[in-house]
Design a protein around this motif. Structure first.
Motif, short mmCIF file in Angstrom:
data_model
loop_
_atom_site.label_atom_id
_atom_site.label_comp_id
_atom_site.label_asym_id
_atom_site.label_seq_id
_atom_site.Cartn_x
_atom_site.Cartn_y
_atom_site.Cartn_z
N PHE A 1 7.97 -12.19 22.57
CA PHE A 1 8.44 -11.47 21.38
C PHE A 1 9.80 -12.04 21.00
O PHE A 1 10.67 -12.23 21.85
CB PHE A 1 8.58 -9.97 21.66
N VAL A 2 9.98 -12.33 19.71
CA VAL A 2 11.24 -12.88 19.21
C VAL A 2 11.69 -12.03 18.03
O VAL A 2 10.89 -11.71 17.15
CB VAL A 2 11.07 -14.35 18.75
N GLN A 3 12.98 -11.66 18.02
CA GLN A 3 13.52 -10.93 16.87
C GLN A 3 14.94 -11.39 16.58
O GLN A 3 15.70 -11.73 17.49
CB GLN A 3 13.47 -9.41 17.11
N ASN A 4 15.28 -11.40 15.30
CA ASN A 4 16.67 -11.68 14.89
C ASN A 4 17.09 -10.71 13.79
O ASN A 4 17.74 -11.09 12.81
CB ASN A 4 16.84 -13.14 14.45
N LEU A 5 16.76 -9.44 13.98
CA LEU A 5 17.22 -8.41 13.06
C LEU A 5 18.72 -8.25 13.17
O LEU A 5 19.36 -8.73 14.12
CB LEU A 5 16.52 -7.08 13.37
N ALA A 6 19.31 -7.56 12.21
CA ALA A 6 20.74 -7.27 12.27
C ALA A 6 21.06 -6.55 13.58
O ALA A 6 20.25 -5.77 14.08
CB ALA A 6 21.16 -6.43 11.07
N GLN A 7 22.26 -6.82 14.11
CA GLN A 7 22.65 -6.26 15.39
C GLN A 7 22.46 -4.74 15.40
O GLN A 7 22.93 -4.03 14.52
CB GLN A 7 24.10 -6.60 15.71
N GLY A 8 21.75 -4.24 16.41
CA GLY A 8 21.52 -2.81 16.55
C GLY A 8 20.22 -2.33 15.94
O GLY A 8 19.70 -1.28 16.33
N ALA A 9 19.66 -3.08 14.99
CA ALA A 9 18.45 -2.64 14.30
C ALA A 9 17.26 -2.62 15.25
O ALA A 9 16.45 -1.67 15.24
CB ALA A 9 18.15 -3.53 13.11
N ALA A 10 17.11 -3.64 16.09
CA ALA A 10 15.98 -3.67 17.02
C ALA A 10 16.06 -2.51 18.01
O ALA A 10 15.04 -1.88 18.33
CB ALA A 10 15.95 -5.01 17.76
N ALA A 11 17.27 -2.22 18.50
CA ALA A 11 17.43 -1.12 19.45
C ALA A 11 17.06 0.21 18.80
O ALA A 11 16.42 1.07 19.43
CB ALA A 11 18.85 -1.09 19.98
N ARG A 12 17.43 0.39 17.55
CA ARG A 12 17.08 1.64 16.87
C ARG A 12 15.57 1.81 16.72
O ARG A 12 15.06 2.93 16.68
CB ARG A 12 17.75 1.70 15.49
N LEU A 13 14.85 0.70 16.68
CA LEU A 13 13.40 0.75 16.57
C LEU A 13 12.71 0.69 17.93
O LEU A 13 11.49 0.69 18.01
CB LEU A 13 12.91 -0.43 15.71
N GLY A 14 13.51 0.62 19.00
CA GLY A 14 12.93 0.49 20.33
C GLY A 14 12.39 -0.89 20.61
O GLY A 14 11.53 -1.06 21.49
N LEU A 15 12.91 -1.90 19.90
CA LEU A 15 12.38 -3.25 20.01
C LEU A 15 13.38 -4.24 20.61
O LEU A 15 13.18 -5.45 20.50
CB LEU A 15 11.94 -3.76 18.63
N ASP A 16 14.44 -3.73 21.23
CA ASP A 16 15.37 -4.63 21.90
C ASP A 16 14.70 -5.17 23.16
O ASP A 16 13.75 -4.58 23.71
CB ASP A 16 16.67 -3.92 22.22
N SER A 17 15.20 -6.29 23.66
CA SER A 17 14.54 -6.96 24.77
C SER A 17 14.49 -6.11 26.03
O SER A 17 13.50 -6.13 26.77
CB SER A 17 15.22 -8.30 25.06
N ALA A 18 15.54 -5.33 26.30
CA ALA A 18 15.55 -4.50 27.50
C ALA A 18 14.42 -3.47 27.46
O ALA A 18 13.69 -3.27 28.45
CB ALA A 18 16.91 -3.82 27.66
N ALA A 19 14.27 -2.80 26.32
CA ALA A 19 13.22 -1.79 26.20
C ALA A 19 11.84 -2.40 26.30
O ALA A 19 10.94 -1.86 26.97
CB ALA A 19 13.38 -1.04 24.87
N LEU A 20 11.64 -3.54 25.66
CA LEU A 20 10.30 -4.14 25.66
C LEU A 20 9.93 -4.71 27.02
O LEU A 20 8.77 -4.60 27.44
CB LEU A 20 10.22 -5.22 24.59
N CYS A 21 10.89 -5.31 27.72
CA CYS A 21 10.57 -5.86 29.04
C CYS A 21 10.27 -4.75 30.04
O CYS A 21 9.48 -4.95 30.98
CB CYS A 21 11.72 -6.74 29.54
N ALA A 22 10.89 -3.58 29.86
CA ALA A 22 10.56 -2.45 30.72
C ALA A 22 9.13 -1.97 30.46
O ALA A 22 8.41 -1.56 31.38
CB ALA A 22 11.56 -1.32 30.49
N ARG A 23 8.72 -2.01 29.21
CA ARG A 23 7.38 -1.52 28.84
C ARG A 23 6.30 -2.56 29.12
O ARG A 23 5.17 -2.20 29.50
CB ARG A 23 7.39 -1.14 27.36
N TYR A 24 6.63 -3.84 28.92
CA TYR A 24 5.64 -4.92 29.09
C TYR A 24 6.22 -5.94 30.07
O TYR A 24 6.90 -6.90 29.68
CB TYR A 24 5.35 -5.60 27.75
N PRO A 25 5.98 -5.77 31.36
CA PRO A 25 6.67 -6.58 32.38
C PRO A 25 6.41 -8.09 32.26
O PRO A 25 7.25 -8.88 32.70
CB PRO A 25 6.13 -6.03 33.70
N ARG A 26 5.29 -8.50 31.70
CA ARG A 26 5.01 -9.94 31.60
C ARG A 26 5.55 -10.55 30.31
O ARG A 26 5.45 -11.75 30.09
CB ARG A 26 3.50 -10.21 31.70
#
Length: 398
Positions: A95-120
């Motif tokens: 997964f790759v994203q370059n949204l404005a800083q903070g936008a991905a986290a507000r959507l639950g799409l920051d790398s930390a959240a996604l790696c916790a949900r999808y370990p691979r």
């Protein structure tokens, strides 16, 4: 003989991307065989689609950075849109994203959240200045980052700094994101786990500033802007020819100067003249050195100048325009051009620079229309036609 598959065949990438940095990174992955699903806003999509209409009605940036991808138009602010995205992520490798800083986290799409949900999953955050620090939320466009990274301070003439004529900060970040994905996939092959990749435009371009940075930090002075000339070598510049072109040459040592003086300038007396015989003398006497070279090349047309310089073993080049690059004989001789599909018909495109002899040809798929693959992707997730119609009616998809 069996042809080797492309190295990323079987890898699926989902990208919530815009502008240049992330799209150019994922295009490299697509070229190497990855399936890249580009998630765009329903109301216009990636804003780079609107930069210009130079490519037969399409935006030149978009054509360059987005071939070979599938486009799905989703409103990620709507929970139903995010549900679709997570359906795609469940089967994705990257997964790759370059949204404005903070936008991905507000959507639950920051790398930390996604790696916790999808370990691979390999989850990549591309930002302007990184996730923390005083610049974290500062707007980061290519020219601005070029300035912050000091690139503009060493580019241009003594009188005028200039930005690079290409989006250097975007490209730097893209290539580190691309190589970061490859490294993370290799690691996953050993550990079975994906992981986070962080790339910022400032970090990437600061790395590219390594030579002037180390030169300045460790006791030297900041390199001066010299246009096409070289700060410590002469002659090393572009010189006008009789037909109005410009030819660059570079004399790297005093042996080459003697050959230049004798065979090109036709001034053999300058070969051992104390005012010109050494690079130290020539750089201290730069104006006279350049004048001698300019006078000689000014009597020749570009072809004659290049011929004489090459015969003398002097490094040289033409100062080409972009149109001349498009018609460059070396690119033609090496069969570097292909055609890719697009909503407006076939468009010329260069083969990717990474060559894999003996393998399958690079995947140079079509440039997608906005939402071109929305229905196919939703059907593949098992969504019924009535549900798709409902989402389209509500503006969640396009």
């Amino acid at each position: 003989m069996t042809t080797e598959p492309l190295p990323l065949d079987g890898i699926t990438v989902v990208a919530v991307e815009q502008a240049v940095s992330a799209p150019f990174a994922t295009r490299q992955l697509a070229d190497l065989g990855a399936r890249v699903i580009k998630v765009e806003r329903p109301d216009g999509g990636d804003f780079a689609r609107g930069y210009d209409t130079a490519a037969h009605g399409l935006a030149s940036h978009f054509v360059w950075a987005n071939r070979g991808k599938e486009s799905i138009a989703l409103d990620l602010k709507d929970p139903r849109g995010r549900e679709v995205l997570h359906g795609l992520l469940a089967g994705a490798d990257v997964f790759v994203q370059n949204l404005a800083q903070g936008a991905a986290a507000r959507l639950g799409l920051d790398s930390a959240a996604l790696c916790a949900r999808y370990p691979r999953l390999v989850a990549v955050d591309v930002s302007g200045y990184g996730p923390e620090g005083p610049y974290a939320h500062k707007r980061a466009y290519d020219m601005l980052v070029q300035c912050e990274a000091g690139l503009v301070s060493v580019t241009g003439t003594p009188e005028q700094p200039v930005k690079a004529g290409i989006p250097a900060a975007d490209i730097a970040a893209a290539m580190y994101a691309f190589s970061g994905v490859l490294a993370a996939l290799l690691r996953r092959g050993v550990t079975g786990r994906g992981g986070r990749v962080e790339v910022s435009m400032l970090d990437a371009l600061a790395e590219w500033m390594g030579h002037p940075l180390h030169h300045t930090m460790h006791g030297g002075e900041q390199p001066v802007r010299t246009g096409l000339a070289h700060a410590v070598i002469a002659p090393y510049d572009a010189y006008a020819t009789a037909d109005g072109d410009r030819v660059l040459l570079s004399v790297q040592n005093d042996r080459e100067w003697r050959r230049l003086a004798q065979q090109v300038l036709e001034r053999p007396e300058l070969a051992d003249d104390p005012g010109y015989a050494t690079n130290t003398a020539r750089t201290g006497n730069r104006e006279k050195t350049d004048a001698v070279v300019a006078e000689a090349l000014g009597r020749l047309d570009a072809d004659e100048a290049i011929g004489r310089l090459e015969a003398a073993g002097i490094a040289c080049a033409r100062l080409n325009s972009v149109a001349q690059l498009a018609g460059h004989p070396q690119l033609a001789a090496r069969d570097r051009w292909r055609e890719v599909g697009s909503p407006v018909g076939p468009l010329r495109a260069l083969l990717p620079p990474i060559g894999l002899p003996g393998g399958a040809a690079p995947h140079m798929g079509a440039v997608p229309a906005l939402g071109e693959h929305t229905d196919d992707l939703l059907h593949a997730l098992g969504m019924a036609g009535a549900r798709i119609s409902e989402l389209r009616r509500d503006g969640v998809i396009a």
